[in-house]
Structures are given as C-alpha cells and as structure tokens.
Design a protein around this motif. Structure first.
Motif, mmCIF file in Angstrom:
data_model
loop_
_atom_site.group_PDB
_atom_site.id
_atom_site.type_symbol
_atom_site.label_atom_id
_atom_site.label_comp_id
_atom_site.label_asym_id
_atom_site.label_seq_id
_atom_site.Cartn_x
_atom_site.Cartn_y
_atom_site.Cartn_z
ATOM 1 N N LEU A 132 -21.838 -26.500 -20.996
ATOM 2 C CA LEU A 132 -21.398 -26.808 -19.807
ATOM 3 C C LEU A 132 -19.935 -27.101 -19.945
ATOM 4 C CD1 LEU A 132 -22.020 -27.050 -16.857
ATOM 5 C CD2 LEU A 132 -22.678 -29.614 -17.211
ATOM 6 N N GLN A 133 -19.439 -27.712 -20.958
ATOM 7 C CA GLN A 133 -18.212 -28.015 -21.603
ATOM 8 C C GLN A 133 -17.369 -26.651 -21.496
ATOM 9 O OE1 GLN A 133 -17.343 -31.463 -23.965
ATOM 10 N NE2 GLN A 133 -16.684 -29.818 -25.305
ATOM 11 N N LEU A 134 -17.784 -25.900 -22.334
ATOM 12 C CA LEU A 134 -16.792 -24.588 -22.554
ATOM 13 C C LEU A 134 -17.261 -23.783 -21.158
ATOM 14 C CD1 LEU A 134 -18.597 -23.494 -26.016
ATOM 15 C CD2 LEU A 134 -16.264 -24.756 -25.472
ATOM 16 N N GLY A 135 -18.074 -23.722 -20.572
ATOM 17 C CA GLY A 135 -17.919 -23.315 -19.394
ATOM 18 C C GLY A 135 -16.920 -23.788 -18.592
ATOM 19 N N ALA A 136 -17.074 -25.006 -18.356
ATOM 20 C CA ALA A 136 -16.095 -25.623 -17.285
ATOM 21 C C ALA A 136 -14.725 -25.141 -17.862
ATOM 22 C CB ALA A 136 -16.322 -27.143 -17.377
ATOM 23 N N LEU A 137 -14.407 -25.375 -18.991
ATOM 24 C CA LEU A 137 -12.874 -24.872 -19.431
ATOM 25 C C LEU A 137 -12.542 -23.505 -19.257
ATOM 26 C CD1 LEU A 137 -12.560 -27.235 -22.566
ATOM 27 C CD2 LEU A 137 -11.901 -27.534 -20.315
ATOM 28 N N GLY A 138 -13.690 -22.504 -19.408
ATOM 29 C CA GLY A 138 -13.534 -21.180 -19.119
ATOM 30 C C GLY A 138 -13.284 -20.916 -17.546
ATOM 31 N N PHE A 139 -13.926 -21.694 -16.750
ATOM 32 C CA PHE A 139 -13.559 -21.594 -15.076
ATOM 33 C C PHE A 139 -12.246 -22.017 -15.010
ATOM 34 C CE2 PHE A 139 -17.989 -20.752 -14.372
ATOM 35 C CZ PHE A 139 -17.890 -20.031 -13.184
ATOM 36 N N LEU A 140 -11.779 -23.114 -15.563
ATOM 37 C CA LEU A 140 -10.466 -23.772 -15.426
ATOM 38 C C LEU A 140 -9.398 -22.653 -15.925
ATOM 39 C CD1 LEU A 140 -11.290 -27.594 -16.065
ATOM 40 C CD2 LEU A 140 -10.791 -26.424 -13.803
ATOM 41 N N ILE A 141 -9.591 -22.161 -16.925
ATOM 42 C CA ILE A 141 -8.456 -21.087 -17.285
ATOM 43 C C ILE A 141 -8.423 -20.092 -16.437
ATOM 44 C CG2 ILE A 141 -7.992 -19.586 -19.239
ATOM 45 C CD1 ILE A 141 -9.298 -21.451 -21.321
ATOM 46 N N PHE A 159 -18.059 -28.390 -13.121
ATOM 47 C CA PHE A 159 -18.855 -28.090 -14.438
ATOM 48 C C PHE A 159 -18.101 -29.198 -15.265
ATOM 49 C CE2 PHE A 159 -19.769 -23.500 -13.597
ATOM 50 C CZ PHE A 159 -20.909 -23.725 -12.885
ATOM 51 N N LEU A 160 -16.734 -29.346 -15.092
ATOM 52 C CA LEU A 160 -16.236 -30.429 -15.884
ATOM 53 C C LEU A 160 -16.924 -31.964 -15.821
ATOM 54 C CD1 LEU A 160 -13.965 -30.913 -18.005
ATOM 55 C CD2 LEU A 160 -12.580 -31.796 -15.799
ATOM 56 N N TRP A 161 -17.027 -32.295 -14.673
ATOM 57 C CA TRP A 161 -17.777 -33.541 -14.267
ATOM 58 C C TRP A 161 -19.171 -33.552 -14.877
ATOM 59 C CZ3 TRP A 161 -15.910 -38.216 -13.252
ATOM 60 C CH2 TRP A 161 -14.523 -38.083 -12.906
ATOM 61 N N GLY A 162 -19.804 -32.320 -14.613
ATOM 62 C CA GLY A 162 -21.088 -32.269 -15.175
ATOM 63 C C GLY A 162 -21.150 -32.456 -16.703
ATOM 64 N N ALA A 163 -20.194 -31.882 -17.210
ATOM 65 C CA ALA A 163 -20.093 -31.929 -18.962
ATOM 66 C C ALA A 163 -19.698 -33.376 -19.139
ATOM 67 C CB ALA A 163 -18.878 -31.080 -19.343
ATOM 68 N N ALA A 164 -19.036 -34.011 -18.406
ATOM 69 C CA ALA A 164 -18.664 -35.642 -18.732
ATOM 70 C C ALA A 164 -19.794 -36.425 -18.517
ATOM 71 C CB ALA A 164 -17.608 -36.105 -17.775
ATOM 72 N N VAL A 165 -20.682 -35.965 -17.777
ATOM 73 C CA VAL A 165 -21.952 -36.995 -17.506
ATOM 74 C C VAL A 165 -22.746 -36.690 -18.949
ATOM 75 C CG1 VAL A 165 -23.860 -37.343 -16.313
ATOM 76 C CG2 VAL A 165 -21.742 -37.096 -15.059
ATOM 77 N N LEU A 166 -22.954 -35.382 -19.036
ATOM 78 C CA LEU A 166 -23.852 -35.336 -20.395
ATOM 79 C C LEU A 166 -23.109 -35.510 -21.636
ATOM 80 C CD1 LEU A 166 -25.163 -31.452 -19.773
ATOM 81 C CD2 LEU A 166 -26.432 -33.680 -19.475
ATOM 82 N N THR A 167 -21.793 -35.614 -21.496
ATOM 83 C CA THR A 167 -21.190 -36.194 -22.845
ATOM 84 C C THR A 167 -21.285 -37.560 -22.859
ATOM 85 O OG1 THR A 167 -19.205 -34.695 -22.529
ATOM 86 C CG2 THR A 167 -18.697 -36.655 -23.338
ATOM 87 N N LEU A 168 -21.446 -38.440 -21.808
ATOM 88 C CA LEU A 168 -21.754 -39.944 -21.944
ATOM 89 C C LEU A 168 -23.126 -39.962 -22.326
ATOM 90 C CD1 LEU A 168 -20.270 -41.228 -18.472
ATOM 91 C CD2 LEU A 168 -19.560 -41.656 -20.885
ATOM 92 N N VAL A 169 -24.225 -39.312 -21.863
ATOM 93 C CA VAL A 169 -25.431 -39.462 -22.222
ATOM 94 C C VAL A 169 -25.661 -39.173 -23.547
ATOM 95 C CG1 VAL A 169 -27.850 -38.577 -21.705
ATOM 96 C CG2 VAL A 169 -26.255 -39.086 -20.072
ATOM 97 N N THR A 170 -25.111 -37.785 -24.163
ATOM 98 C CA THR A 170 -25.389 -37.562 -25.534
ATOM 99 C C THR A 170 -24.657 -38.414 -26.620
ATOM 100 O OG1 THR A 170 -23.525 -35.839 -25.492
ATOM 101 C CG2 THR A 170 -25.862 -35.046 -24.854
#
Length: 184
Positions: A132-141, A159-170
């Motif tokens: 999700l993180q790589l996808g988010a950054l790809g979309f932003l680029i 997607f960046l926010w989704g990655a941030a949420v999963l980042t906190l959980v993991t």
C-alpha cells in the motif's frame, strides 16, 4: 555475493540518485513520468529479489541485510522529495511522518533484536503495508506527471493514509514482540 537477488537489490540502491534527480528536477510532467517508471521498476525488483532468492535457494546474509535498507531509503527519499515539492502537504504530512518514524523505529528494533539473536519475521500485514505504501507513493509521483487527473493525487493521498494506519498497526506488533525481549 553476486547472485541475481543481490544484484536486483543493489540496482534499487544505485537507481536512487536517478530517481531523486527526476523527482526533484526538472519540474515538468515528463520528468515525473520518467521518475514514475524508475520507481515502478524499483518496486518490481523489490518483489522479484525476494521471490528469486527463495525460489532458487540463494537467500544470503547480504540480501537479508540490504533489502530492507534499500526499501527504507527508497521510501524515505520519495517521501522527503514529495514533501519538498509540496505534493504531500498540510495534514497529509502526519501520514508521511508516521511512515518515516515507523521505518526508523522498526530498523532500530530489528538491530537491537539481532544483537540478542532474536529474529522477527515480516508479517503478512506488514507486506500489505509495504504494498500500500509503495502504491501510494507511486500514485503521488504519477500525479505530477498527470496534473489534469486530480483523482490520481487523491487516490495517492488516500492510500498514503491507509499505509499510515497499517504502519501503526504493524509497528505496534513489532514493538510488542520486541518489548518481550528487553530487560527492565
């Protein structure tokens, strides 16, 4: 040492200056499109280096060491440049900071646990976080290559926010495991 997986990992590290160049300068849509292609190739090599290493039985200590470093410096480079270029702004900076803080904290935790010979395998959820993180950054680029398509930027930020949420959980999962091995 010079196995295909290690070469793929090293290629990601060596491609970082080129990626940074096209993200930072020149500030034109074609430059961002080139950056997006470089970034996408780096993401593909991230997937294939691990896949090939496991499939061929060529997992090496160098690869185990370099792969997460390549991932983290790639993510940090892209986030910092996108913040500098004001693609990630306002409240979205919080999501970017959460991602960067977790990457640093987990690296430190892995270093500590490695010193006491405790291995923490990457969880399936952490792999989803990375995707999700790589996808988010790809979309932003890609949003800078296609400024007329506002939905690309919006998708990247969601997607960046989704990655941030999963980042906190993991990140919490890793910390919880690590705390069990720390002296009081």
């Amino acid at each position: 040492m010079w196995t295909l997986p290690n070469i793929l990992t090293l290629s990601r590290i060596l491609a970082l200056p080129l990626l940074a160049l096209f993200l930072w300068w020149p500030d034109w849509p074609q430059g961002y499109l080139i950056a997006w292609v470089i970034y996408a190739l780096m993401g593909v090599t991230d997937y294939f280096d691990g896949y090939v290493a496991r499939a061929q039985g060529t997992v090496s200590k160098l690869g185990v060491f370099l792969d997460p470093i390549a991932d983290k410096i790639m993510v940090a480079t892209v986030i910092l440049i996108l913040v500098g270029k004001q693609v990630i702004v306002d409240w979205h900076l919080i999501a970017a900071l959460v991602i960067l803080a977790r990457e640093i904290a987990v690296s430190g935790l892995r270093e500590f646990l490695g010193g006491i010979q405790v291995s923490v395998p990457v969880s399936r959820l952490a792999k989803w976080k990375t995707t999700l993180q790589l996808g988010a950054l790809g979309f932003l680029i890609f949003s800078r290559a296609t400024p007329e398509w506002l939905w690309v930027l919006q998708a990247g930020l969601v997607f960046l926010w989704g990655a941030a949420v999963l980042t906190l959980v993991t990140g919490w999962d890793y910390l919880r495991v690590g705390l069990k091995h720390m002296d009081s």
